[in-house]
Write a protein that holds these residues in place. Structure first.
Motif, PDB file in Angstrom:
ATOM      1  N   ALA A 234      33.838  -0.064  -3.355  1.00 29.79           N
ATOM      2  CA  ALA A 234      34.618  -0.772  -4.382  1.00 29.79           C
ATOM      3  C   ALA A 234      35.725  -1.644  -3.780  1.00 29.79           C
ATOM      4  O   ALA A 234      35.889  -2.799  -4.163  1.00 29.79           O
ATOM      5  N   GLU A 235      36.488  -1.100  -2.793  1.00 28.53           N
ATOM      6  CA  GLU A 235      37.606  -1.889  -2.250  1.00 28.53           C
ATOM      7  C   GLU A 235      37.113  -3.124  -1.481  1.00 28.53           C
ATOM      8  O   GLU A 235      37.787  -4.152  -1.457  1.00 28.53           O
TER       9      GLU A 235
ATOM     10  N   GLY B  30      21.682  -2.971 -15.852  1.00 35.51           N
ATOM     11  CA  GLY B  30      21.883  -1.526 -15.716  1.00 35.51           C
ATOM     12  C   GLY B  30      22.374  -1.106 -14.345  1.00 35.51           C
ATOM     13  O   GLY B  30      22.349   0.078 -14.002  1.00 35.51           O
ATOM     14  N   SER B  31      22.833  -2.060 -13.535  1.00 30.41           N
ATOM     15  CA  SER B  31      23.276  -1.757 -12.158  1.00 30.41           C
ATOM     16  C   SER B  31      24.414  -0.741 -12.148  1.00 30.41           C
ATOM     17  O   SER B  31      25.342  -0.811 -12.956  1.00 30.41           O
ATOM     18  N   LYS B  32      24.334   0.197 -11.208  1.00 28.99           N
ATOM     19  CA  LYS B  32      25.404   1.202 -11.032  1.00 28.99           C
ATOM     20  C   LYS B  32      26.314   0.808  -9.862  1.00 28.99           C
ATOM     21  O   LYS B  32      27.105   1.610  -9.376  1.00 28.99           O
ATOM     22  N   SER B  33      26.198  -0.425  -9.391  1.00 26.16           N
ATOM     23  CA  SER B  33      27.008  -0.868  -8.251  1.00 26.16           C
ATOM     24  C   SER B  33      28.494  -0.827  -8.601  1.00 26.16           C
ATOM     25  O   SER B  33      28.891  -1.209  -9.707  1.00 26.16           O
ATOM     26  N   PRO B  34      29.341  -0.375  -7.646  1.00 25.84           N
ATOM     27  CA  PRO B  34      30.790  -0.411  -7.896  1.00 25.84           C
ATOM     28  C   PRO B  34      31.291  -1.842  -8.146  1.00 25.84           C
ATOM     29  O   PRO B  34      32.361  -2.032  -8.711  1.00 25.84           O
ATOM     30  N   ALA B  35      30.491  -2.848  -7.762  1.00 25.30           N
ATOM     31  CA  ALA B  35      30.877  -4.248  -7.988  1.00 25.30           C
ATOM     32  C   ALA B  35      31.065  -4.534  -9.483  1.00 25.30           C
ATOM     33  O   ALA B  35      31.886  -5.382  -9.860  1.00 25.30           O
TER      34      ALA B  35
ATOM     35  N   ASP C 211      32.301  -2.561 -11.972  1.00 29.28           N
ATOM     36  CA  ASP C 211      33.646  -2.177 -12.438  1.00 29.28           C
ATOM     37  C   ASP C 211      34.716  -3.079 -11.830  1.00 29.28           C
ATOM     38  O   ASP C 211      35.695  -3.433 -12.487  1.00 29.28           O
ATOM     39  N   VAL C 212      34.519  -3.449 -10.575  1.00 30.07           N
ATOM     40  CA  VAL C 212      35.487  -4.337  -9.911  1.00 30.07           C
ATOM     41  C   VAL C 212      35.527  -5.694 -10.620  1.00 30.07           C
ATOM     42  O   VAL C 212      36.603  -6.245 -10.872  1.00 30.07           O
ATOM     43  N   ALA C 213      34.330  -6.224 -10.965  1.00 29.15           N
ATOM     44  CA  ALA C 213      34.274  -7.518 -11.668  1.00 29.15           C
ATOM     45  C   ALA C 213      35.008  -7.431 -13.005  1.00 29.15           C
ATOM     46  O   ALA C 213      35.772  -8.344 -13.364  1.00 29.15           O
ATOM     47  N   LYS C 214      34.798  -6.332 -13.724  1.00 29.04           N
ATOM     48  CA  LYS C 214      35.485  -6.163 -15.027  1.00 29.04           C
ATOM     49  C   LYS C 214      36.994  -6.130 -14.823  1.00 29.04           C
ATOM     50  O   LYS C 214      37.753  -6.757 -15.557  1.00 29.04           O
ATOM     51  N   LYS C 215      37.428  -5.407 -13.797  1.00 25.47           N
ATOM     52  CA  LYS C 215      38.862  -5.284 -13.493  1.00 25.47           C
ATOM     53  C   LYS C 215      39.471  -6.653 -13.165  1.00 25.47           C
ATOM     54  O   LYS C 215      40.592  -6.962 -13.563  1.00 25.47           O
ATOM     55  N   LEU C 216      38.714  -7.473 -12.435  1.00 26.39           N
ATOM     56  CA  LEU C 216      39.233  -8.776 -11.991  1.00 26.39           C
ATOM     57  C   LEU C 216      38.976  -9.900 -12.996  1.00 26.39           C
ATOM     58  O   LEU C 216      39.370 -11.041 -12.765  1.00 26.39           O
ATOM     59  N   GLY C 217      38.276  -9.574 -14.094  1.00 22.05           N
ATOM     60  CA  GLY C 217      37.972 -10.611 -15.088  1.00 22.05           C
ATOM     61  C   GLY C 217      36.899 -11.581 -14.624  1.00 22.05           C
ATOM     62  O   GLY C 217      36.871 -12.746 -15.026  1.00 22.05           O
ATOM     63  N   VAL C 218      35.994 -11.094 -13.744  1.00 24.90           N
ATOM     64  CA  VAL C 218      34.871 -11.919 -13.282  1.00 24.90           C
ATOM     65  C   VAL C 218      33.713 -11.728 -14.266  1.00 24.90           C
ATOM     66  O   VAL C 218      33.334 -10.602 -14.575  1.00 24.90           O
ATOM     67  N   SER C 219      33.170 -12.839 -14.764  1.00 23.29           N
ATOM     68  CA  SER C 219      32.101 -12.773 -15.759  1.00 23.29           C
ATOM     69  C   SER C 219      30.852 -12.076 -15.185  1.00 23.29           C
ATOM     70  O   SER C 219      30.466 -12.333 -14.044  1.00 23.29           O
ATOM     71  N   LEU C 220      30.239 -11.203 -15.962  1.00 24.25           N
ATOM     72  CA  LEU C 220      29.068 -10.451 -15.497  1.00 24.25           C
ATOM     73  C   LEU C 220      27.778 -11.089 -16.032  1.00 24.25           C
ATOM     74  O   LEU C 220      27.647 -11.354 -17.224  1.00 24.25           O
TER      75      LEU C 220
END
Length: 506
Positions: free
Chosen positions: A88-89, A108-113, A115-124
């Motif tokens: 994640a870091e 359905g990806s379980k990648s830590p990326a 949650d990080v994208a959501k935290k940073l406001g990066v569109s998924l």
């Protein structure tokens, strides 16, 4: 037809019905389907508010979908493939550093990326594969983030690909590569390997790294050829893939070649039936002993090439037969101009040792937001590679090591590669990495990590005595560590810098 200067030009060159992207046990995606897919991806991304210059991080497993996502997303925006194994870091560092506007992951990806994208406001953006679809056919689904600032097809000077340097000792630097850079490199590689539409590459390289992206995928597309994308390197499965897919070539790093070599005897029938025209090695130096053993096993030439991210991969390559190949040399300039430069910026003559410098269409114009690194990297229009080498009178380049990896033992300079090659001649030795060990009086001492062949034995003292027969006393490793496996980087490369710390010797 004028030569390709964008990724879209590359995929427009292949014959419509020919296979472009394949995968084991699946139907291939044709060039016509890849062209249609690229048009759909441009339209989809534009409708989501993403256009030219916007950065799209891609976190997907190795395979045909990763290859087609890279190629088609680059036709509309800037791609930033990331290693799916990051924590994640690490994702947080890269997504922030890249200023990514969107992140593409599998549905359905379980990648830590995620949650990080959501935290940073990066569109998924989620990638799905339609049922029974050929290899590489994808659909992208996401929520719009406004209007695309620069919609439409990417142009030659737009940035197609952003990668970070593998910074072993410092913060990784951002390397932006334009469409012109990557298509020039694809052209150089296709030319040096004499690729034609009948060729098929088996890709076992990770597709978040310049080697796999350009040497396997883009060079194949440039030639109107096909690339079979595996889930990644697996020495147990390579022979099955070769048997099933019947590729004409594959490209790999030396550690992969060594793992394949070790299993050759167990797969004799497949080796005998293989129709490989050549195999390619790059991203690290291939020991001449391994090259000879590979050629003997596969009955085809091994083409060693020299590449780096800042050059969109290839800079030099050994030519195909009947031209001369020199084991231990990375061949002749292959696309860019290549020269040897002194520390004070003068170009040196044949036979003189100095820093390898390059210039040409495939070379990045500079690191992003890093004036200090650019001032150090560019001299009189030449890019300084950080590698030390010698050019022969007939233009063959030999690397003597990374400047940062040269061992300074009390003022005596030692090339780790020279020590590697001597120790590789010992019959019990399978792998060697020579590296610098900190020393309180001398500054650095010579050390080596060694993996022995299955069923073979050798003591540290025996190995040291063996090295002393061919090396000056100051070059003989004072410390030899016998290991079952030498730690490798994410792309399978053996890393000298930091190895003393990793092995707890510093």
């Amino acid at each position: 037809m004028t030569d390709a200067t964008t990724m879209l030009d590359l995929i427009n060159a292949g014959a419509g019905e020919d296979a472009a992207i394949g995968a084991p046990e699946r139907n291939a995606l044709s060039y016509a389907a890849l062209r249609e897919l690229s048009a759909n991806v441009i339209e989809t991304l534009n409708s989501l508010g993403i256009g030219r210059g916007d950065r799209v991080a891609i976190v997907l497993p190795n395979g045909p979908e990763m290859a087609s996502a890279f190629v088609t997303v680059a036709c509309a925006a800037t791609t930033a493939p990331l290693n799916p194994d990051y924590k994640a870091e690490e994702f947080e560092f890269y997504l922030e550093d890249l200023k990514a506007k969107a992140l593409i992951v599998e549905k359905g990806s379980k990648s830590p990326a995620v949650d990080v994208a959501k935290k940073l406001g990066v569109s998924l953006i989620e990638l799905t594969v339609p049922e029974n679809a050929p290899a590489g056919l994808i659909e992208l689904v996401g929520a719009p983030v406004g209007d695309a600032g620069s919609p439409g097809k990417a142009e030659a000077e737009d940035i197609a690909l952003i990668l970070h340097t593998s910074g072993t000792t410092s913060r990784p630097k951002i390397v932006p590569l334009s469409h012109r850079n990557v298509t020039a490199s694809a052209r150089n590689i296709a030319h040096s390997l004499a690729l034609t539409p009948t060729d098929k590459c088996l890709n076992i390289m990770p597709l978040f790294h310049i080697h796999g992206l350009i040497a396997a995928v883009l060079s194949s597309l440039k030639a109107g050829a096909s690339v079979t994308c595996t889930p990644g390197f697996n020495a147990l499965k390579v022979f099955g893939w070769i048997d099933e897919e019947k590729p004409s070539w594959y490209t790999a790093v030396p550690t992969m070649h060594q793992a394949i070599l070790a299993r050759g005897a167990r797969n004799e029938a497949i080796v005998k039936a293989a129709k490989l025209r050549f195999i390619r090695s790059s991203s690290a130096s291939l020991p001449p002993q391994v090259m000879a053993a590979l050629e003997e096993m596969w009955h085809c030439p091994v083409i060693e090439a020299y590449g780096m991210t800042e050059a969109s991969h290839q800079m030099a390559a050994n030519p195909l037969p009947p031209a001369r190949r020199i084991p231990g040399s990375v061949g002749i300039a292959s696309g860019p101009e290549v020269a040897i430069m002194s520390e004070d910026g003068l170009l040196l003559k044949a036979g003189e040792t100095g820093e390898i410098v390059i210039r040409g269409e495939n070379v990045t114009t500079g690191y992003e937001n890093n004036p200090k690194a650019n001032a150090e990297a560019f001299t009189n229009g030449w890019f300084r590679t950080g590698d030390q080498g010698i050019m022969s009178a007939d233009g063959y380049l030999s690397l003597t090591g990374r400047l940062k990896e040269i061992i300074n033992r009390g003022g005596e300079k030692i090339s780790p590669r020279e020590v590697d090659e001597v120790l590789m001649n010992h019959p019990a030795v399978e792998q060697v990495v020579t590296f610098a060990l900190p020393h309180e009086k001398l500054g650095e001492e010579v050390a080596a990590a060694i993996v022995l062949r299955d069923g073979q034995q050798a003591t540290e003292a025996e190995l040291r005595d063996f090295a002393a027969k061919s090396l000056a006393a100051f070059k003989v490793p004072r410390s030899i560590t016998l290991l079952d496996e030498i730690p490798k980087g994410a792309t399978g490369k053996l890393q000298r810098i930091g190895l003393a710390e990793k092995l707890g010797l510093a």
